[in-house]
Write a protein that holds these residues in place. Structure first.
Motif, PDB file in Angstrom:
ATOM      1  N   ALA A 238       0.679  -1.238  -0.089  1.00 49.90           N
ATOM      2  CA  ALA A 238      -0.163  -0.019   0.018  1.00 49.90           C
ATOM      3  C   ALA A 238       0.909   1.281   0.012  1.00 49.90           C
ATOM      4  O   ALA A 238       1.227   1.841   1.283  1.00 49.90           O
ATOM      5  CB  ALA A 238      -0.917  -0.056   1.111  1.00 49.90           C
ATOM      6  N   GLY A 239       1.069   1.806  -1.166  1.00 53.50           N
ATOM      7  CA  GLY A 239       1.820   3.056  -1.445  1.00 53.50           C
ATOM      8  C   GLY A 239       1.375   4.172  -0.249  1.00 53.50           C
ATOM      9  O   GLY A 239       1.931   5.049   0.062  1.00 53.50           O
ATOM     10  N   ASP A 240      -0.128   4.278  -0.094  1.00 52.65           N
ATOM     11  CA  ASP A 240      -0.488   5.159   0.747  1.00 52.65           C
ATOM     12  C   ASP A 240      -0.019   5.312   2.031  1.00 52.65           C
ATOM     13  O   ASP A 240      -0.072   6.300   2.753  1.00 52.65           O
ATOM     14  CB  ASP A 240      -1.989   5.156   0.796  1.00 52.65           C
ATOM     15  CG  ASP A 240      -2.791   5.263  -0.523  1.00 52.65           C
ATOM     16  OD1 ASP A 240      -3.545   6.382  -0.897  1.00 52.65           O
ATOM     17  OD2 ASP A 240      -2.669   4.436  -1.454  1.00 52.65           O
ATOM     18  N   LEU A 241       0.400   4.203   2.381  1.00 50.73           N
ATOM     19  CA  LEU A 241       1.234   4.016   3.838  1.00 50.73           C
ATOM     20  C   LEU A 241       2.469   3.751   3.633  1.00 50.73           C
ATOM     21  O   LEU A 241       3.330   4.426   4.600  1.00 50.73           O
ATOM     22  CB  LEU A 241       0.466   2.712   4.469  1.00 50.73           C
ATOM     23  CG  LEU A 241      -0.896   2.569   4.758  1.00 50.73           C
ATOM     24  CD1 LEU A 241      -1.493   1.287   5.479  1.00 50.73           C
ATOM     25  CD2 LEU A 241      -1.427   3.891   5.565  1.00 50.73           C
ATOM     26  N   LEU A 242       3.109   3.382   2.750  1.00 42.77           N
ATOM     27  CA  LEU A 242       4.590   2.872   2.564  1.00 42.77           C
ATOM     28  C   LEU A 242       5.122   4.338   2.237  1.00 42.77           C
ATOM     29  O   LEU A 242       6.492   4.343   2.728  1.00 42.77           O
ATOM     30  CB  LEU A 242       4.741   2.011   1.436  1.00 42.77           C
ATOM     31  CG  LEU A 242       4.184   0.515   1.935  1.00 42.77           C
ATOM     32  CD1 LEU A 242       4.558  -0.455   0.537  1.00 42.77           C
ATOM     33  CD2 LEU A 242       4.931   0.061   2.976  1.00 42.77           C
ATOM     34  N   VAL A 243       4.699   5.157   1.579  1.00 49.17           N
ATOM     35  CA  VAL A 243       5.311   6.490   1.229  1.00 49.17           C
ATOM     36  C   VAL A 243       5.469   7.199   2.612  1.00 49.17           C
ATOM     37  O   VAL A 243       6.788   7.663   2.740  1.00 49.17           O
ATOM     38  CB  VAL A 243       4.606   7.364   0.006  1.00 49.17           C
ATOM     39  CG1 VAL A 243       5.178   8.745  -0.065  1.00 49.17           C
ATOM     40  CG2 VAL A 243       4.670   6.553  -1.089  1.00 49.17           C
ATOM     41  N   PRO A 244       4.273   7.552   3.286  1.00 45.33           N
ATOM     42  CA  PRO A 244       4.511   8.054   4.607  1.00 45.33           C
ATOM     43  C   PRO A 244       5.705   7.269   5.487  1.00 45.33           C
ATOM     44  O   PRO A 244       6.323   7.939   6.343  1.00 45.33           O
ATOM     45  CB  PRO A 244       3.306   8.280   5.255  1.00 45.33           C
ATOM     46  CG  PRO A 244       2.306   8.127   3.987  1.00 45.33           C
ATOM     47  CD  PRO A 244       2.974   7.160   3.033  1.00 45.33           C
ATOM     48  N   LEU A 245       5.604   6.121   5.464  1.00 52.65           N
ATOM     49  CA  LEU A 245       6.555   5.280   6.522  1.00 52.65           C
ATOM     50  C   LEU A 245       8.099   5.557   5.900  1.00 52.65           C
ATOM     51  O   LEU A 245       8.878   5.740   6.880  1.00 52.65           O
ATOM     52  CB  LEU A 245       6.506   3.901   6.335  1.00 52.65           C
ATOM     53  CG  LEU A 245       5.470   3.026   7.124  1.00 52.65           C
ATOM     54  CD1 LEU A 245       4.811   1.929   6.695  1.00 52.65           C
ATOM     55  CD2 LEU A 245       5.903   2.962   8.522  1.00 52.65           C
ATOM     56  N   ALA A 246       8.147   5.501   4.400  1.00 48.75           N
ATOM     57  CA  ALA A 246       9.676   6.136   3.878  1.00 48.75           C
ATOM     58  C   ALA A 246       9.940   7.332   4.455  1.00 48.75           C
ATOM     59  O   ALA A 246      11.169   7.732   4.542  1.00 48.75           O
ATOM     60  CB  ALA A 246       9.417   5.729   2.297  1.00 48.75           C
ATOM     61  N   GLU A 247       9.150   8.244   4.375  1.00 49.23           N
ATOM     62  CA  GLU A 247       9.414   9.458   4.753  1.00 49.23           C
ATOM     63  C   GLU A 247       9.657   9.859   6.247  1.00 49.23           C
ATOM     64  O   GLU A 247      10.061  10.969   6.714  1.00 49.23           O
ATOM     65  CB  GLU A 247       8.105  10.332   4.597  1.00 49.23           C
ATOM     66  CG  GLU A 247       8.101  10.706   2.865  1.00 49.23           C
ATOM     67  CD  GLU A 247       6.535  11.465   2.655  1.00 49.23           C
ATOM     68  OE1 GLU A 247       6.458  11.801   1.341  1.00 49.23           O
ATOM     69  OE2 GLU A 247       5.860  11.510   3.352  1.00 49.23           O
ATOM     70  N   GLY A 248       9.338   8.673   7.070  1.00 51.22           N
ATOM     71  CA  GLY A 248       9.483   8.817   8.741  1.00 51.22           C
ATOM     72  C   GLY A 248       8.177   9.709   9.019  1.00 51.22           C
ATOM     73  O   GLY A 248       8.441   9.908  10.479  1.00 51.22           O
ATOM     74  N   ILE A 250       5.360   8.125   9.782  1.00 51.72           N
ATOM     75  CA  ILE A 250       4.493   7.576  10.650  1.00 51.72           C
ATOM     76  C   ILE A 250       5.512   6.171  10.731  1.00 51.72           C
ATOM     77  O   ILE A 250       6.428   6.033  10.026  1.00 51.72           O
ATOM     78  CB  ILE A 250       3.240   7.088  10.049  1.00 51.72           C
ATOM     79  CG1 ILE A 250       3.587   6.156   8.699  1.00 51.72           C
ATOM     80  CG2 ILE A 250       2.335   8.137   9.969  1.00 51.72           C
ATOM     81  CD1 ILE A 250       2.194   5.442   8.152  1.00 51.72           C
ATOM     82  N   GLY A 251       4.967   5.228  11.783  1.00 49.95           N
ATOM     83  CA  GLY A 251       5.733   4.191  11.895  1.00 49.95           C
ATOM     84  C   GLY A 251       4.566   3.013  11.661  1.00 49.95           C
ATOM     85  O   GLY A 251       3.494   3.118  11.348  1.00 49.95           O
ATOM     86  N   ALA A 252       4.957   1.944  11.522  1.00 49.78           N
ATOM     87  CA  ALA A 252       4.228   0.408  11.190  1.00 49.78           C
ATOM     88  C   ALA A 252       2.995   0.559  12.258  1.00 49.78           C
ATOM     89  O   ALA A 252       1.776   0.119  12.121  1.00 49.78           O
ATOM     90  CB  ALA A 252       4.644  -0.625  11.140  1.00 49.78           C
ATOM     91  N   GLU A 253       3.231   1.023  13.603  1.00 52.56           N
ATOM     92  CA  GLU A 253       2.245   0.868  14.424  1.00 52.56           C
ATOM     93  C   GLU A 253       1.048   2.128  14.291  1.00 52.56           C
ATOM     94  O   GLU A 253       0.046   2.104  15.230  1.00 52.56           O
ATOM     95  CB  GLU A 253       2.805   1.065  15.886  1.00 52.56           C
ATOM     96  CG  GLU A 253       3.306   2.796  16.347  1.00 52.56           C
ATOM     97  CD  GLU A 253       4.718   2.826  15.576  1.00 52.56           C
ATOM     98  OE1 GLU A 253       5.151   4.325  15.525  1.00 52.56           O
ATOM     99  OE2 GLU A 253       5.346   1.908  15.000  1.00 52.56           O
ATOM    100  N   HIS A 254       1.157   2.836  13.529  1.00 54.10           N
ATOM    101  CA  HIS A 254       0.373   3.863  13.137  1.00 54.10           C
ATOM    102  C   HIS A 254      -1.095   3.117  12.500  1.00 54.10           C
ATOM    103  O   HIS A 254      -2.279   3.787  12.781  1.00 54.10           O
ATOM    104  CB  HIS A 254       0.716   4.817  12.084  1.00 54.10           C
ATOM    105  CG  HIS A 254      -0.135   5.967  11.894  1.00 54.10           C
ATOM    106  ND1 HIS A 254      -0.257   6.927  12.981  1.00 54.10           N
ATOM    107  CD2 HIS A 254      -0.979   6.234  11.010  1.00 54.10           C
ATOM    108  CE1 HIS A 254      -0.923   7.813  12.116  1.00 54.10           C
ATOM    109  NE2 HIS A 254      -1.458   7.424  11.245  1.00 54.10           N
ATOM    110  N   VAL A 255      -0.987   1.924  12.105  1.00 51.86           N
ATOM    111  CA  VAL A 255      -2.137   1.110  11.850  1.00 51.86           C
ATOM    112  C   VAL A 255      -3.021   0.892  12.810  1.00 51.86           C
ATOM    113  O   VAL A 255      -2.164  -0.139  13.749  1.00 51.86           O
ATOM    114  CB  VAL A 255      -1.779  -0.089  10.780  1.00 51.86           C
ATOM    115  CG1 VAL A 255      -3.087  -1.023  10.567  1.00 51.86           C
ATOM    116  CG2 VAL A 255      -0.987   0.266   9.599  1.00 51.86           C
ATOM    117  N   ALA A 256      -4.192   1.209  13.265  1.00 42.84           N
ATOM    118  CA  ALA A 256      -4.810   0.873  14.215  1.00 42.84           C
ATOM    119  C   ALA A 256      -5.568  -0.300  14.272  1.00 42.84           C
ATOM    120  O   ALA A 256      -5.846  -1.077  15.508  1.00 42.84           O
ATOM    121  CB  ALA A 256      -5.898   2.111  14.633  1.00 42.84           C
TER     122      ALA A 256
END
Length: 300
Positions: A238-248, A250-256
């Protein structure tokens, strides 16, 4: 396929499967193979008395030729001996199950105390399917269609009016007044400014399963309580999440939580923040819906 099962029935089937113990994180990953025309996707799954595999083609140049962008077939098998039972149209199956997955999320995330103002991005088959699925899940006061192609946008708004709902075309900044935003496009970059989405509104994005493509921006993801089909698939595709992850950002724990958390009541959405549901499409969903269609056709 819609003659056998409508959007609400398909949504119910997905919910029942999650309550019955389907573990979305346990399934095999999607296999993607680049080919000259685009890519081939292989999606196998097994649960209960059935197994199956979808072979889908994604051909980006097809719409310009008047052909569907998504092609493919679904082979349903007996789970005990893997003998073939049925062959289904894979593209039609995708057009039925993807909106139903979104509708299941909408049932749990979108407000249910008032008719919703829906902003719908896209004008292709998934946009039509999502319109019908949302209307089956919630009362809608107005639909605003935002489409890259004006003719397609006007056609979808006209179709919505035939379903008895007020509808028109609009612009991306109208997400500011939306209760529900649904993105079902082939966009590879954000469609709107995520800071405009109101607290308590729900955003659903289904258009991409590629790590570098997204329909929503980092600002929305950071602000939102995030739900997915399965953490493993979302953090893989999911690029919608992976791009913000790569930018720092959010972290993986941001998925509720995931769909199973919502359906079983293990997780309830919080107030005061946007709710964001991102789906990439998973093999277990295809199997569950294909099985239900097989049974609806009078098969054992």
């Amino acid at each position: 396929m819609t003659r056998l099962m409508g959007p609400a029935a398909v949504t119910d089937v997905l919910a029942e499967a999650l309550r019955a113990g389907v573990d979305p994180d346990a399934g095999p990953a999607r296999t993607a193979v680049p080919v000259p025309a685009g890519e081939l996707l292989l999606m196998p799954a097994a649960f209960g008395p059935f197994a199956g595999v979808k072979v889908a083609g994604v051909a980006p140049a097809n719409p310009a030729r008047g052909l569907p962008r998504i092609t493919g077939s679904y082979l349903l098998l007996d789970g005990a001996d893997l003998q073939p039972l049925a062959l289904l149209d894979g593209a039609a199956l995708t057009e039925l199950r993807t909106p139903a997955v979104s509708a299941l999320a909408v049932r749990h995330l979108a407000p249910d105390d008032r008719p919703l103002r829906l902003v719908l991005f896209g004008s292709g088959p998934q946009a039509y399917g999502h319109l019908e699925a949302v209307l089956a899940a919630r009362e809608v006061a107005e639909v605003v269609v935002v489409a890259r192609h004006p003719v397609g946008g006007r056609a979808l708004a006209g179709y919505a009016r035939t379903l008895g709902v007020l509808a028109r075309t609009g612009t991306p900044d109208e997400v500011a007044g939306a209760d529900l935003v649904v993105c079902c496009t082939t966009a590879r970059a954000p469609l709107f400014d995520g800071t405009l989405v109101a607290p308590g509104a729900t955003v659903v994005a289904v258009g991409s399963h590629e790590p570098a493509a997204r329909e929503t921006d980092t600002a929305l993801v950071v602000r939102s309580e995030v739900y997915v089909e399965a953490r493993s698939a979302a953090l893989r595709e999911a690029g919608d999440l992976l791009v913000p992850l790569a930018e720092g950002a959010i972290g993986a724990e941001h998925v509720a939580g995931d769909l199973a958390d919502l359906v079983t009541g293990r997780r309830r959405p919080s107030a005061g923040r946007p709710r964001f549901f991102k789906s990439v499409g998973m093999a277990w969903e295809d199997l569950v819906v294909a099985t239900a269609l097989y049974r609806a056709a009078g098969r054992p």
